[in-house]
Design an enzyme around this catalytic site. Structure first.
Site, PDB file in Angstrom:
ATOM      1  CE  LYS A   1      -4.562  -1.355   1.631  1.00 23.22           C
ATOM      2  NZ  LYS A   1      -5.454  -1.299   2.839  1.00 23.22           N
TER       3      LYS A   1
ATOM      4  CE  LYS B   1      -7.920 -12.120  -2.441  1.00 19.93           C
ATOM      5  NZ  LYS B   1      -8.137 -11.372  -1.098  1.00 19.93           N
TER       6      LYS B   1
ATOM      7  CE  LYS C   1     -12.410  -4.668  -0.893  1.00 19.30           C
ATOM      8  NZ  LYS C   1     -13.212  -4.997   0.123  1.00 19.30           N
TER       9      LYS C   1
END
Ligand code: TRP
Length: 333
Positions: free
Chosen positions: A115, A197, A200
């Protein structure tokens, strides 16, 4: 809480649309837990502000996430469904646990590293201490099990370390939680890059199927799914795309892989992709209808938030006051 009833706690971000990966990997399995466990499900809006949010969007997504949980079959009478910021004990315990978490431990968190690379202009302290708030979420409820995706396992392990450290100094404060992975469909991969993966927050919306996508969109996305140059529907190493589609199809139909291989024997990938798309769209249709009904009734959703927050606070306050007492804070009656 009954003495012998185990506690399950999980949280979902309100920061994006939920995907079939969230649904098959976690949410769909939540309701089966309510038979076995005392379950807390938390919409983690306080975690969401570690990256910049548009306030109106965050607010709408908080309602949407709660409505989606309920539409996916979580019964607010049998589970405690609530919003994190509405139970202030989370923020309070997070501060205390910050003082029992090491800088080095937090520096090793892979999600923090990812992040901070992605949001290089906003590496705030909240992003760094995010796992501490998550530990507070879990520990406030004397949680036994935490159903999470594999990407959150490291955070649950850190939570265990923090709790163990705290208990060594102040015995019998926290239950040590176990992470548990969903038993099937634990990891749904991106349709555009099946080695990654399904996320979203993927910029390529074709890579991701959202729970609220309409039927045409779902079918189109599956049609475009990346596969391989082979033509046989078969679960095998190196066939990541087909393996992923087979996993999804298996989750929706309950069919085993060898059954699926027989069903599509002699048929091409096109047929298979269409079948996966249809199975997915059909399974999601009732969820979507219920979601729309709930979103049209904000007053009911708010009533459920109030009920959930009151229930959660009751348990959270007990743990918080125990921690305050152990730490030597003066408590007024
Ligand atoms: N960090 C989790 C995620 O991004 C969400 C979360 C917050 C959570 N608190 C939690 C999950 C406690 C399990 C338990 O998915």
């Amino acid at each position: 809480m009954l003495q012998d009833q185990k506690v399950s706690f999980s949280g979902v971000q309100p920061s994006g649309n939920l995907t079939i990966g969230n649904y098959l990997g976690a949410i769909r399995n939540f309701s089966t837990f309510s038979e076995q466990y005392k379950c807390f499900y938390c919409v983690v809006d306080s975690h969401a502000i570690t990256v910049r949010q548009v306030p109106a969007d965050l607010r709408r997504r908080t309602y949407e996430t709660l409505a989606l949980y309920m539409a996916c079959g979580l019964d607010p009478e049998k589970n405690t469904l609530y919003v994190q910021s509405q139970v202030s004990a989370h923020a309070e315990l997070a501060w205390m646990l910050n003082c029992f978490t090491m800088f080095g431990e937090l520096s090793r968190m892979t999600q923090f590293k990812d992040k901070s690379a992605k949001h290089a202009d906003n590496i705030n302290a909240g992003l760094f201490t995010y796992p501490v708030l998550m530990a507070a979420d879990i520990l406030l409820y004397q949680t036994d099990v935490v159903p999470v995706g594999i990407d959150q396992k490291q955070h649950v392990e850190l939570c265990r370390d923090i709790a163990t450290r705290f208990n060594a100094l102040y015995p019998d404060t926290f239950t040590i939680p176990e992470p548990i992975m969903a038993s099937s469909g634990k990891k749904i991969m991106s349709l555009a890059d099946p080695t990654k993966k399904m996320s979203k927050s993927d910029e390529n919306t074709n890579a991701v199927v959202y729970i609220l996508d309409d039927k045409d969109t779902i079918i189109r996305k599956f049609k475009r799914a990346v596969t391989d140059s082979d033509t046989v529907v078969r679960y095998a190493e190196g066939k990541d795309g087909i393996n992923n589609l087979m996993t999804i199809y298996s989750c929706y139909t309950g069919k085993e892989f060898d059954e699926i291989e027989r069903e599509f024997d002699g048929r091409g990938y096109g047929d298979f992709k269409l079948a996966v798309g249809e199975a997915c769209a059909d399974a999601l249709a009732p969820v979507q209808a219920r979601f729309r009904e709930l979103m049209a009734d904000k007053a009911y959703l708010e009533e459920m938030m109030k009920k959930g927050a009151a229930e959660a606070s009751y348990y959270a306050r007990k743990t918080l006051s125990k921690v305050q007492r152990k730490l030597g804070f003066v408590q007024l009656k």
